[in-house]
Write an enzyme that holds these catalytic residues in place. Structure first.
Site, PDB file in Angstrom:
ATOM      1  N   TYR A 105      -5.537  10.705   4.551  1.00  0.00           N
ATOM      2  CA  TYR A 105      -4.167  10.986   4.126  1.00  0.00           C
ATOM      3  C   TYR A 105      -4.202  11.797   2.818  1.00  0.00           C
ATOM      4  CZ  TYR A 105      -3.436   8.105   8.095  1.00  0.00           C
ATOM      5  OH  TYR A 105      -3.485   7.648   9.391  1.00  0.00           O
ATOM      6  N   GLN A 121       0.839  -1.194   0.000  1.00  0.00           N
ATOM      7  CA  GLN A 121       0.000   0.000   0.000  1.00  0.00           C
ATOM      8  C   GLN A 121       0.880   1.253   0.000  1.00  0.00           C
ATOM      9  OE1 GLN A 121      -2.227   1.611   3.321  1.00  0.00           O
ATOM     10  NE2 GLN A 121      -4.124   1.384   2.163  1.00  0.00           N
ATOM     11  N   GLY A 135      -9.174  -6.714   9.058  1.00  0.00           N
ATOM     12  CA  GLY A 135      -8.060  -6.074   9.743  1.00  0.00           C
ATOM     13  C   GLY A 135      -7.863  -6.649  11.131  1.00  0.00           C
ATOM     14  N   HIS A 173      -3.259   4.262  -1.648  1.00  0.00           N
ATOM     15  CA  HIS A 173      -4.039   4.632  -0.457  1.00  0.00           C
ATOM     16  C   HIS A 173      -4.651   6.016  -0.670  1.00  0.00           C
ATOM     17  CE1 HIS A 173      -5.416   4.940   3.539  1.00  0.00           C
ATOM     18  NE2 HIS A 173      -4.307   4.726   4.227  1.00  0.00           N
ATOM     19  N   ASN A 209      -8.904   7.388   4.457  1.00  0.00           N
ATOM     20  CA  ASN A 209      -8.560   7.628   5.870  1.00  0.00           C
ATOM     21  C   ASN A 209      -7.886   8.956   6.188  1.00  0.00           C
ATOM     22  OD1 ASN A 209      -9.689   5.162   6.130  1.00  0.00           O
ATOM     23  ND2 ASN A 209      -7.780   4.035   6.457  1.00  0.00           N
ATOM     24  N   ARG A 263      -7.801   2.327  -2.595  1.00  0.00           N
ATOM     25  CA  ARG A 263      -8.616   2.282  -1.378  1.00  0.00           C
ATOM     26  C   ARG A 263      -9.204   3.649  -1.072  1.00  0.00           C
ATOM     27  NH1 ARG A 263      -7.435   0.901   4.992  1.00  0.00           N
ATOM     28  NH2 ARG A 263      -9.117  -0.603   5.222  1.00  0.00           N
TER      29      ARG A 263
END
Ligand code: PHB
Length: 364
Positions: A182, A101, A316, A177, A180, A229
């Site tokens: 970022y 990732q 997870g 990624h 979330n 993602r």
């Protein structure tokens, strides 16, 4: 199990053949060595989990400027490439598949974590509420520097180099990624992106950086070896969007023509808020494999796959505590309980010392 399991059946995810639909979700564990280099302890951890259909590694920085947390691995130095090569080899030796990732933290960082104490970057100069985890303890986030167009190009090029490094390290593919909170997500969602240039405003503009990063990745990888993602309504890292349904329906539509291996969607909120987004719509907007994630149990995952609500499911928490999760699912064995105190940082304890099923139990 009386009926054949859909979750445990094989699937071709883009160009990659998986032996089952159980995916190990990307998990930040903060156990990289000096120089953010993967070490032998990490080799053992990933190899223990190789019976997953696919392992997605913990988020890994594409450059020193992308760092946001202590002891997270990178994929920008030759030592890191060598460290990862041992991991991909160990997973392949056990018949597993592994994607890395690719990560750039952006405003979820702190000057003390960055080269020359530079200011973290983002889409707009909007300081997130909360505190960064640094080598000097918790420190309040700072107001980030809003990237200009030339600075965006530099980071796009870092995606290109990191993707090529991932190939050299022996991965089966890469996951970009964009979730979330970022950097790429900071551009996607309008709570953190208030730009007035062609990287802000419309969903087309807000997704431009992601699309450019993907184009850079496709210089090394076939899109059928690339996943993306997203996390439409995850409030983690002080994120929000005024219309997540519309934003991410359109992102999914725009990604449909790429021929990706999969779209990985963190459904709902890691912080436990109620879901408002209809993920079926996002799945229907995407012309490819849909990877569902966030709080799935075996039972829910089995149902999702057999009802065609998901093609694969990423786990997870369950993977932290159960290296042999697939074997446990296939025999109905009990699951180990994850220990929160050892999630982030530390040594082998809570990392590689969760027990495997007894052999007799596995055969029974
Ligand atoms: C975390 O460090 O808690 C973390 C990192 C990356 C994510 C989500 C959570 O995507």
């Amino acid at each position: 199990m009386s009926k054949a399991s859909s979750l445990l059946s094989p699937i071709k995810l883009g160009a990659v053949n998986l032996k089952n639909r159980v995916v190990m979700a990307p998990l930040t564990r903060n156990r990289a060595g000096e120089g953010n280099v993967p070490q032998d302890l990490n080799v053992e951890y990933y190899q223990q989990r190789a019976s997953a259909g696919l392992i997605i590694t913990e988020a890994s920085q594409i450059s020193p400027e992308g760092v946001g947390y202590p002891a997270t691995p990178g994929i920008h130095s030759s030592e890191q490439i060598e460290g990862w090569r041992k991991i991909t080899q160990a997973v392949h030796d056990k018949g597993g598949k592994i994607f890395i990732q690719l990560w750039f933290c952006g405003r979820i960082s702190h000057p003390s974590m960055l080269p020359d104490n530079q200011t973290p970057v983002s889409a707009s100069a909007i300081k997130p509420t909360g505190e960064a985890i640094t080598y000097e303890g918790m420190q309040e986030y700072v107001e980030p520097h809003a990237l200009d167009v030339d600075e965006i190009k530099v980071i796009v090029d870092q995606y290109r180099v990191a993707a090529s490094n991932a190939k050299a390290a022996g991965f089966d593919g890469v996951e970009v990624h964009a979730a979330n909170g970022y950097l790429l997500d900071q551009f996607l969602r309008d709570g953190s992106n208030q730009r007035t240039d062609n990287y802000g405003g419309s969903v087309e503009n807000r997704s431009r950086f992601l699309m450019q990063a993907l184009d850079a990745v496709y210089e090394t990888w076939d899109p059928a070896q690339v996943g993306v993602r997203v996390s439409p309504e995850n409030g983690f890292n002080d994120m929000k969007d005024s219309d997540p349904q519309n934003t991410f329906n359109e992102v999914a539509e725009r990604l449909s023509s790429h021929g990706l291996a999969y779209l990985h969607v963190l459904e709902g909120d890691m912080l436990g808020e109620v879901k408002k987004v209809d993920y079926g719509q996002i799945k229907n907007c995407f012309n490819g494999n849909y990877m569902a994630n966030c709080g799935y149990t075996q039972q829910r995952a089995e149902l999702a796959v057999s009802n065609n609500d998901a093609d694969v499911v990423a786990f997870g928490l369950l993977y932290i505590a159960n290296p042999d999760l697939v074997e446990r699912f296939s025999t109905g064995a009990e699951l180990n309980t994850p220990d929160k105190a050892t999630f982030y940082g530390g040594d082998s304890h809570g990392y590689t010392d969760y027990g495997f099923m007894e052999r007799e139990e596995a055969i029974a």
